[in-house]
Design a protein around this motif. Sequence first.
Motif, PDB file in Angstrom:
ATOM      1  N   VAL A  75      -6.528 142.603 -21.739  1.00 26.77           N
ATOM      2  CA  VAL A  75      -5.242 141.950 -21.520  1.00 26.77           C
ATOM      3  C   VAL A  75      -4.847 142.122 -20.057  1.00 26.77           C
ATOM      4  CG1 VAL A  75      -2.783 142.006 -22.090  1.00 26.77           C
ATOM      5  CG2 VAL A  75      -4.478 142.286 -23.905  1.00 26.77           C
ATOM      6  N   ALA A  76      -4.366 141.044 -19.439  1.00 26.99           N
ATOM      7  CA  ALA A  76      -3.931 141.091 -18.039  1.00 26.99           C
ATOM      8  C   ALA A  76      -2.751 140.140 -17.857  1.00 26.99           C
ATOM      9  CB  ALA A  76      -5.076 140.687 -17.115  1.00 26.99           C
ATOM     10  N   HIS A  77      -2.158 140.170 -16.671  1.00 24.21           N
ATOM     11  CA  HIS A  77      -1.065 139.237 -16.390  1.00 24.21           C
ATOM     12  C   HIS A  77      -1.514 137.793 -16.589  1.00 24.21           C
ATOM     13  CE1 HIS A  77       2.262 141.717 -15.040  1.00 24.21           C
ATOM     14  NE2 HIS A  77       1.425 142.473 -14.347  1.00 24.21           N
ATOM     15  N   GLU A  78      -2.824 137.532 -16.353  1.00 20.29           N
ATOM     16  CA  GLU A  78      -3.317 136.156 -16.426  1.00 20.29           C
ATOM     17  C   GLU A  78      -3.738 135.721 -17.825  1.00 20.29           C
ATOM     18  OE1 GLU A  78      -6.743 135.626 -13.981  1.00 20.29           O
ATOM     19  OE2 GLU A  78      -8.018 136.938 -15.192  1.00 20.29           O
ATOM     20  N   GLY A  79      -3.751 136.649 -18.815  1.00 20.84           N
ATOM     21  CA  GLY A  79      -4.105 136.218 -20.155  1.00 20.84           C
ATOM     22  C   GLY A  79      -4.808 137.263 -20.999  1.00 20.84           C
ATOM     23  N   SER A 116       4.113 138.476 -18.825  1.00 18.79           N
ATOM     24  CA  SER A 116       4.985 139.187 -17.886  1.00 18.79           C
ATOM     25  C   SER A 116       4.863 140.700 -18.031  1.00 18.79           C
ATOM     26  CB  SER A 116       6.443 138.762 -18.094  1.00 18.79           C
ATOM     27  OG  SER A 116       6.849 139.016 -19.434  1.00 18.79           O
ATOM     28  N   ASP A 117       4.553 141.162 -19.239  1.00 21.95           N
ATOM     29  CA  ASP A 117       4.457 142.598 -19.492  1.00 21.95           C
ATOM     30  C   ASP A 117       3.195 142.884 -20.317  1.00 21.95           C
ATOM     31  OD1 ASP A 117       4.778 145.261 -20.019  1.00 21.95           O
ATOM     32  OD2 ASP A 117       6.822 145.100 -20.800  1.00 21.95           O
ATOM     33  N   PRO A 118       2.033 142.938 -19.661  1.00 27.79           N
ATOM     34  CA  PRO A 118       0.771 143.150 -20.384  1.00 27.79           C
ATOM     35  C   PRO A 118       0.755 144.429 -21.218  1.00 27.79           C
ATOM     36  CG  PRO A 118       0.345 142.471 -18.128  1.00 27.79           C
ATOM     37  CD  PRO A 118       1.811 142.760 -18.216  1.00 27.79           C
ATOM     38  N   ALA A 119       1.413 145.495 -20.741  1.00 25.61           N
ATOM     39  CA  ALA A 119       1.400 146.761 -21.463  1.00 25.61           C
ATOM     40  C   ALA A 119       2.096 146.643 -22.817  1.00 25.61           C
ATOM     41  CB  ALA A 119       2.061 147.851 -20.621  1.00 25.61           C
ATOM     42  N   ILE A 176      -8.809 139.276 -16.745  1.00 26.79           N
ATOM     43  CA  ILE A 176      -9.511 139.291 -18.023  1.00 26.79           C
ATOM     44  C   ILE A 176     -11.013 139.087 -17.826  1.00 26.79           C
ATOM     45  CG2 ILE A 176      -7.551 138.647 -19.438  1.00 26.79           C
ATOM     46  CD1 ILE A 176      -8.444 135.770 -19.374  1.00 26.79           C
ATOM     47  N   VAL A 177     -11.419 138.590 -16.656  1.00 29.21           N
ATOM     48  CA  VAL A 177     -12.820 138.556 -16.244  1.00 29.21           C
ATOM     49  C   VAL A 177     -12.850 138.961 -14.776  1.00 29.21           C
ATOM     50  CG1 VAL A 177     -14.865 137.147 -15.836  1.00 29.21           C
ATOM     51  CG2 VAL A 177     -13.482 136.726 -17.859  1.00 29.21           C
ATOM     52  N   ALA A 178     -13.691 139.924 -14.439  1.00 25.85           N
ATOM     53  CA  ALA A 178     -13.761 140.397 -13.048  1.00 25.85           C
ATOM     54  C   ALA A 178     -14.490 139.366 -12.199  1.00 25.85           C
ATOM     55  CB  ALA A 178     -14.481 141.740 -12.994  1.00 25.85           C
TER      56      ALA A 178
END
Length: 351
Positions: free
Chosen positions: A59-63, A35-38, A115-117
């Motif tokens: 790190v991203a919202h998805e993992g 919920s809070d990647p930062a 986390i992967v483009a």
Amino acid sequence: MILHNRVNRDVLKEQIRNSTRKRTTLSFYRYVQLSDPASYRDQLFIDFSKLEVLGRIYVAHEGINAQISVPDDRFEEFRQFIEESAELTGIRLNIAVDDDGKSFYKLKIQIRKKIVADGLNDETFDVTKRGTHLSAEDFNRLAQDPNTIIIDMRNHYESEVGHFENAICPDVDTFREALPLVEDMLADQKDKNLVMYCTGGIRCEKASAYYKHKGFKNVFQLDGGIIEYARQVEQKQLPNLFKGKNFVFDERLGERISDDIISVCHQCGKPADTHTNCVNEACHLLFIQCAECAEKMEGCCSTECVEVIHLPEEEQKALRKKVNLGRQVYRKGRSPKLLFKGSTELKTENK
């Protein structure tokens, strides 16, 4: 608390090169909602710094997607941290195959959109409906089925130095380019066994769900990717169907899976599979260079770059300020500076 590295990179590199302390290189990933990647990123930097972890993490919202190294004398402590983490408990740690422990020299954790483009809109399909995971033994068995198509989901500079027998290796620079290309290429073969693989499995997690959404009936992915395959092959004494090196995105630039050399030096055309970056930092092009050319060209990709590295340092710095390398460093085989790209084997397979 400082949440980033402040020591000069050259100093850090020299420290790692001269260190006798043993480290283990590994990778891991997990698709998990953050919920809070930062905030997660900042806390992870603190925790991993205490454990003396080095490496590159997204790190991203998805993992989370990580390639790191850990001191051997802190490894069990690191493993315990992973198991006690709500976000990471139970993940597979993909231990490097051919490793000297000098793969990373600093800790860098970045926040990304993904986390992967992959260029996909995840809201248009169910990303949890992934393909069937295959062990090394299952992969070998399915590879012998004439109804099977094996797809390398990596980029051209990765598959060029190593790939599975009879695999289709898309000639692409990025993962996001490979997804629609493979879909179009196999549009009339959706009933066949579609078996995908990548380095550690993360790209296939998303790709397999995408292709199932696109109507492919029998979608499979190599569990743990090439890294886990190599481990299982050695552990269970299975036939090794992977030929050459596994490209890795760290200081090693590759780990040997078999003794086969399937690529060539980009400068002279002799058999070679050692990736390097041009030592001219205003170029930094990634390419394959044999030992003879490395000595002759002083680690450079061209005579122009050789001339640059002999300029005074201030002139070199001025040149670097004018250049935005971006991902161009990965377009190694496409540079007009290089005369040779790939091998006959790869070109034949990609026709």
